[in-house]
Design an enzyme around this catalytic site. Structure first.
Site, PDB file in Angstrom:
ATOM      1  N   CYS A   2       1.177  -1.334  -0.308  1.00  4.48           N
ATOM      2  CA  CYS A   2       0.033   0.078   0.227  1.00  4.48           C
ATOM      3  C   CYS A   2       0.696   1.164  -0.444  1.00  4.48           C
ATOM      4  CB  CYS A   2      -1.100  -0.054   0.891  1.00  4.48           C
ATOM      5  SG  CYS A   2      -1.932  -1.680   1.363  1.00  4.48           S
ATOM      6  N   ARG A  27       2.201   0.642  -7.397  1.00  2.00           N
ATOM      7  CA  ARG A  27       3.026   0.002  -6.291  1.00  2.00           C
ATOM      8  C   ARG A  27       1.136  -1.159  -6.135  1.00  2.00           C
ATOM      9  NH1 ARG A  27       6.299   1.643  -1.862  1.00  2.00           N
ATOM     10  NH2 ARG A  27       4.891   0.143  -0.699  1.00  2.00           N
ATOM     11  N   TRP A  78      -4.661  -2.231  -0.505  1.00  2.00           N
ATOM     12  CA  TRP A  78      -4.832  -3.110  -1.588  1.00  2.00           C
ATOM     13  C   TRP A  78      -4.677  -4.000  -0.381  1.00  2.00           C
ATOM     14  CZ3 TRP A  78      -1.680  -8.314  -1.189  1.00  2.00           C
ATOM     15  CH2 TRP A  78      -1.878  -8.796  -2.372  1.00  2.00           C
ATOM     16  N   ASN A 104       0.800   0.717   6.648  1.00  2.00           N
ATOM     17  CA  ASN A 104       0.592  -0.520   5.401  1.00  2.00           C
ATOM     18  C   ASN A 104       1.391  -1.621   7.001  1.00  2.00           C
ATOM     19  OD1 ASN A 104       0.224   1.213   3.664  1.00  2.00           O
ATOM     20  ND2 ASN A 104       2.583   1.633   2.911  1.00  2.00           N
ATOM     21  N   GLY A 105       0.558  -3.190   5.778  1.00  2.00           N
ATOM     22  CA  GLY A 105       1.800  -4.010   6.762  1.00  2.00           C
ATOM     23  C   GLY A 105       0.149  -5.312   7.224  1.00  2.00           C
ATOM     24  N   GLU A 485      10.872 -16.529 -16.480  1.00  2.00           N
ATOM     25  CA  GLU A 485      10.831 -15.836 -16.128  1.00  2.00           C
ATOM     26  C   GLU A 485      10.002 -14.643 -17.308  1.00  2.00           C
ATOM     27  OE1 GLU A 485      10.819 -11.180 -15.222  1.00  2.00           O
ATOM     28  OE2 GLU A 485      10.889 -12.950 -13.910  1.00  2.00           O
ATOM     29  N   LYS A 489       6.324 -12.692 -16.471  1.00  2.00           N
ATOM     30  CA  LYS A 489       6.210 -11.836 -17.195  1.00  2.00           C
ATOM     31  C   LYS A 489       4.117 -11.624 -17.986  1.00  2.00           C
ATOM     32  CE  LYS A 489       8.767  -8.729 -15.959  1.00  2.00           C
ATOM     33  NZ  LYS A 489       8.849  -9.594 -14.869  1.00  2.00           N
ATOM     34  N   GLU A 492       1.784 -12.181 -15.665  1.00  2.00           N
ATOM     35  CA  GLU A 492       1.454 -10.975 -14.750  1.00  2.00           C
ATOM     36  C   GLU A 492       1.532  -9.693 -15.091  1.00  2.00           C
ATOM     37  OE1 GLU A 492       4.768  -9.691 -11.416  1.00  2.00           O
ATOM     38  OE2 GLU A 492       5.802  -9.882 -14.111  1.00  2.00           O
ATOM     39  N   HIS A 508       7.842 -35.496 -18.817  1.00  2.00           N
ATOM     40  CA  HIS A 508       7.850 -36.562 -18.364  1.00  2.00           C
ATOM     41  C   HIS A 508       6.411 -36.161 -17.512  1.00  2.00           C
ATOM     42  CE1 HIS A 508      11.720 -38.317 -17.996  1.00  2.00           C
ATOM     43  NE2 HIS A 508      12.613 -37.178 -18.032  1.00  2.00           N
ATOM     44  N   LYS A 603       3.504  -3.314  -6.814  1.00  2.00           N
ATOM     45  CA  LYS A 603       4.789  -3.740  -6.651  1.00  2.00           C
ATOM     46  C   LYS A 603       5.891  -3.735  -5.997  1.00  2.00           C
ATOM     47  CE  LYS A 603       7.832  -2.557  -9.767  1.00  2.00           C
ATOM     48  NZ  LYS A 603       8.491  -3.177 -10.721  1.00  2.00           N
TER      49      LYS A 603
END
Length: 608
Positions: A2, A27, A78, A104-105, A485, A489, A492, A508, A603
């Site tokens: 946040c 963020r 958030w 925040n937290g 990665e 991407k 996301e 496999h 973020k």
């Protein structure tokens, strides 16, 4: 995750707070709110709050015409406890409406505190964990706001970065930190508070970063810091190296596109001043690791989350190849919970773009408690991980605003190449190989620029594959971290389901998923495994799968090939990731996604 913004001074607070929130939109958030000390009479006086589910612009539209005041706090939330809603948005108030808190937290013992306060007659207006803080502060009878906040925090278990207003103390904002960043900005007869310097740099570049267990009283004329136990501390201001225009789009449609395009300059910055041609090595003075200590390292363990973890996978490969030291990477979030054996001969490396990633920071703190040597690879000077580690490497990518990481991922991989070369030359890497790697590093910025010039071609491929139900990404050894990665991407930013596997693992089990609606993106560096990788393409083709190859030459077994320039074989993975960033970007663009603010993501992940 946040965002917190605060202001106290001689100017109208609300416009400054809204501007700060807009700077922190990257963020990730789902609601926003603002509280000011009203400077008028009647309804305009006292502590006033406006909150709104949705974007900052929706909060701004709700502000009444007269919302004046020279002290205020604001927040983008958030959701963790409670769904996104007006009621759950911050700031939160106490029962008497005299306290406003942004946080925040996560308060781990919120349910226990909520039950106790409810039994004492408190009625809650939200589902959040944060509201317990507002009630605890509001019920305190301590003579100062600082002591009321301190008293409340004694009951809190968990993480927090908080800013507090109180109607009885209109001349101050009290802030505190434990596991979630809080930064003070020093102006001329005014002060700012934020969770990220992005909210401050248009007004000041002089900042103070609080440590865990530290709190501050902020007034228009300055600040005073102390521990949450009450002992005075002497926090020293530093100068932020990034300027306000670094956070602007610079003519691009999105921050993600801007940051992909900045990679040639960003890579040049991480190399600048570090190459030592005389000894065919690099200078990394910030490591605080002399040659004797470096030679004593028997293993390297790299810890990170998300893209930082994937960069660590590339780093581990580079360290093993160039320094011949066993190395591996592990998600920091897993490492800290599995009671790991901490070896005194192991060098631990914590990777985080923000330098504040909570899982990684907690792993660092646990390692330090057990006596391990820990280095940091971060982008933000003065961040928590930078301060907690024994030394490290700044990646100098510049501000990265888009939620998904591009230029910082690339720069982090380059920083690991520098670390690997440094360790290799201290050990057994020859002068000739050192010069070879240095020459390859110097070619990177120009080669990345060349890849970016082919964006239109990659955009057309993205449009062709955007109808995929799912995508498979594969690679072997050097190519596998790139596949990991690239898969992340795509997920996301485009919301297309994607999986990444070592190419050797397809047979496999994952081959069962291959069909025309599930294309495969194959990362094929031209190394000793090229023919084995080509055999993987045959396996996919035989099952009707479409193939997009990323390789150094056209692959006749693939439906399409993105050709990437060759570098030294150890450095090729750094280049091969760049076109796949563009692939994800243009896939998201073709699907109409909100590229800079992908759903459900933030973020800087400063909670577990």
């Amino acid at each position: 995750m946040c965002g917190i913004v605060g202001y106290i001074g001689g100017r109208d607070a609300a416009p400054l707070l809204l501007e700060g929130l807009q700077r922190l939109e990257y963020r990730g958030y789902d609601s926003a709110g603002i509280a000011v000390h009203g400077s008028g009479t009647g309804r305009a006086a006292g502590l006033r709050t406006v909150k709104a589910k949705g974007r900052v612009r929706e909060l701004e539209a709700r502000l009444p015409e007269r919302f004046a005041g020279t002290t205020g706090i604001a927040h983008t939330r958030w959701a963790t406890h409670g769904a996104p809603s007006d009621e759950n948005a911050h700031p939160h108030r106490d029962a008497g409406g005299r306290v406003a808190v942004v946080h925040n937290g996560i308060v781990d013992n919120a349910e226990e505190l909520r039950a106790r306060l409810t039994a004492e007659g408190v009625e809650f207006a939200s589902e959040t964990d944060t509201e317990v803080l507002a009630h605890l502060i509001g019920r305190s009878q301590a003579p100062t706001l600082e002591e009321r906040v301190r008293e409340a925090l004694r009951h809190i278990e968990g993480t927090y970065g908080i800013a507090v207003l109180h109607a009885d103390f209109p001349d101050r904002i009290v802030v505190a930190r434990n596991g979630s960043p809080v930064v003070l900005g020093i102006g001329e007869h005014e002060m700012f508070v934020a969770s990220d310097v992005a909210a401050l740099v248009s007004h000041t570049r002089q900042v103070v970063t609080l440590d865990d267990g530290e709190m501050a009283t902020v007034k228009a004329g300055g600040y005073r810091t102390c521990t949450t136990e009450g002992s005075r501390t002497s926090a020293v201001p530093t100068t932020v190296e990034w300027e306000a225009q670094s956070y602007d789009m610079g003519g691009h449609d999105t921050y993600m596109h801007k940051e992909i395009s900045e990679q040639p300059d960003a890579v040049d910055r991480v190399l600048r001043g570090r190459i030592d041609d005389r000894f065919a090595t690099v200078r990394l003075d910030g490591l605080n690791l002399d040659a004797r200590e470096a030679r004593g390292v028997r293993r390297v363990k790299i810890l990170g989350c998300g893209s930082a973890y994937h960069a660590g996978l590339i780093g581990a490969q580079l360290i093993e190849e160039l320094a011949r030291v066993p190395a591996d990477a592990e998600p920091a979030s897993e490492f800290r919970y599995r009671n790991p054996v901490v070896d005194p001969d192991t060098l631990y490396v914590a990777v985080s773009q923000s330098g504040e990633t909570y899982d990684t920071l907690a792993a660092v703190q646990e390692l330090r408690r057990k006596g391990a040597r820990v280095l940091g690879v971060v982008n933000v000077v003065g961040s928590a991980i930078a301060r907690e580690t024994d030394g490290g490497v700044y990646v100098h990518a510049g501000p990265e605003v888009c939620v998904v990481s591009t230029k910082c991922f690339t720069n982090t991989a380059v920083a690991f190449a520098l670390l690997a070369l440094h360790l290799g030359r201290i050990r057994d890497l020859s002068v000739a190989d050192g010069r070879r790697i240095i020459a390859g590093l110097r070619r990177l910025p120009g080669q990345i620029a060349g890849i970016l010039e082919r964006e239109e071609e990659i955009a057309k491929l993205a449009a062709e594959y955007a109808d995929a139900r799912s995508m498979m990404f594969v690679g072997r050894v050097r190519g596998y971290p790139v596949a990991r990665e690239a898969s992340l991407k795509l997920k996301e930013v485009s919301y297309v389901h994607a999986e990444a596997y070592p190419a050797s693992e397809l047979k496999h089990g994952p081959l069962a998923l291959i069909e025309p609606a599930v294309p495969t993106v194959a990362v094929l560096p031209e190394d000793e495994l090229l023919e084995k990788n080509r055999a993987t393409l045959e396996e996919v083709r035989a099952r009707g799968g479409r193939i997009l190859a990323v390789a150094h030459s056209e692959q006749e077994k693939a439906d399409h090939t993105i050709v990437v320039p060759r570098n030294e074989v150890e450095l090729d993975p750094i280049l091969m990731g760049v076109p796949l960033q563009l692939l994800a970007y243009h896939t998201a663009l073709a699907l109409g996604r909100d590229i800079d603010k992908p759903r459900n993501l933030a973020k800087s992940v400063t909670v577990e």
